[in-house]
Design an enzyme around this catalytic site. Structure first.
Site, PDB file in Angstrom:
ATOM      1  N   VAL A  47     -36.736  37.536  35.479  1.00  0.00           N
ATOM      2  CA  VAL A  47     -36.344  38.941  35.569  1.00  0.00           C
ATOM      3  C   VAL A  47     -35.603  39.197  36.884  1.00  0.00           C
ATOM      4  O   VAL A  47     -34.633  39.961  36.929  1.00  0.00           O
ATOM      5  CB  VAL A  47     -37.570  39.881  35.448  1.00  0.00           C
ATOM      6  CG1 VAL A  47     -37.178  41.338  35.672  1.00  0.00           C
ATOM      7  CG2 VAL A  47     -38.237  39.713  34.094  1.00  0.00           C
ATOM      8  N   CYS A  48     -36.026  38.536  37.934  1.00  0.00           N
ATOM      9  CA  CYS A  48     -35.476  38.777  39.271  1.00  0.00           C
ATOM     10  C   CYS A  48     -33.944  38.684  39.335  1.00  0.00           C
ATOM     11  O   CYS A  48     -33.307  39.598  39.862  1.00  0.00           O
ATOM     12  CB  CYS A  48     -36.112  37.836  40.291  1.00  0.00           C
ATOM     13  SG  CYS A  48     -37.905  38.017  40.426  1.00  0.00           S
ATOM     14  N   PRO A  49     -33.319  37.634  38.801  1.00  0.00           N
ATOM     15  CA  PRO A  49     -31.856  37.588  38.930  1.00  0.00           C
ATOM     16  C   PRO A  49     -31.152  38.718  38.191  1.00  0.00           C
ATOM     17  O   PRO A  49     -30.094  39.176  38.621  1.00  0.00           O
ATOM     18  CB  PRO A  49     -31.472  36.226  38.369  1.00  0.00           C
ATOM     19  CG  PRO A  49     -32.655  35.724  37.629  1.00  0.00           C
ATOM     20  CD  PRO A  49     -33.857  36.417  38.191  1.00  0.00           C
ATOM     21  N   LEU A  52     -31.510  41.757  40.581  1.00  0.00           N
ATOM     22  CA  LEU A  52     -30.719  41.578  41.790  1.00  0.00           C
ATOM     23  C   LEU A  52     -29.232  41.718  41.497  1.00  0.00           C
ATOM     24  O   LEU A  52     -28.487  42.321  42.276  1.00  0.00           O
ATOM     25  CB  LEU A  52     -31.044  40.229  42.431  1.00  0.00           C
ATOM     26  CG  LEU A  52     -32.494  40.115  42.932  1.00  0.00           C
ATOM     27  CD1 LEU A  52     -32.853  38.662  43.197  1.00  0.00           C
ATOM     28  CD2 LEU A  52     -32.728  40.971  44.162  1.00  0.00           C
TER      29      LEU A  52
END
Length: 188
Positions: A47-49, A52
């Protein structure tokens, strides 16, 4: 005391930013500026990328509002650089990433998961006086929306520059505001 309205605590972290050498950031560097601390669990994840990258698409808008952005995880600045150099999504990002391997920032903002050494998925908006004005924390599987973050920052900036006015739900720049008073009680 709650975190909203509290002042950020002293910190020093090494940053990676596209096109720059590694550099240190402290709370003193933020004096007189708006800042976003965008915590995420870890580099090289799922999920992070997406979050970001979404935030990266709003970076120019945020810069235009006088807001600096810092992606923060408990990874090192070296890991941030490696991720930037190997990921198509992360490679597009222009804002700085702070390494928090000693957990100083994660502890200061109260988002460290002690059992894993990772930070929660959390966003903090800090005003030019170092005071936390906005907080958003979600579960690990729920990504954030950078367009909504921009809207909230515009509202926080408006309220700061217009004492005595507040922004109602779903307020958009240029929209009507409220001036709280006894006359409004029970009439909204």
């Amino acid at each position: 005391m709650g975190i909203i309205g509290s002042t950020i605590k002293p910190f020093k972290a090494t940053a990676f930013q596209k096109g720059k050498d590694f550099f240190d950031v402290t709370e003193g560097d933020l004096a007189g500026k708006w800042a976003v601390f965008f915590f995420y669990p870890a580099d090289f994840t799922f999920v992070c990328p997406t979050e970001l990258e979404d935030l990266g698409k709003q970076y120019a808008t945020l810069q235009g509002l006088g807001v600096e952005v810092f992606g923060v995880s408990t990874d090192t600045h070296f890991s941030h650089k490696a991720w930037h150099d190997t990921s198509d999504k992360i490679g597009k990002i222009d804002y700085a990433f702070l390494g928090d391997q000693l957990h100083t920032l994660s502890k200061n903002f109260g988002v460290l998961r002690e059992d894993s050494g990772l930070a929660d998925r959390a966003t903090f908006v800090v005003d030019p006086d170092g005071v936390i004005q906005l907080v958003e924390i979600t579960s690990e599987g729920v990504g954030r929306n950078a367009v909504e973050l921009v809207r909230k920052i515009k509202a926080a900036q408006y309220v700061r520059s217009h004492p005595g006015e507040v922004c109602p739900a779903a307020w958009e720049e240029g929209g009507e505001t409220l001036a709280p008073s006894l006359d409004l009680v029970g009439k909204i």
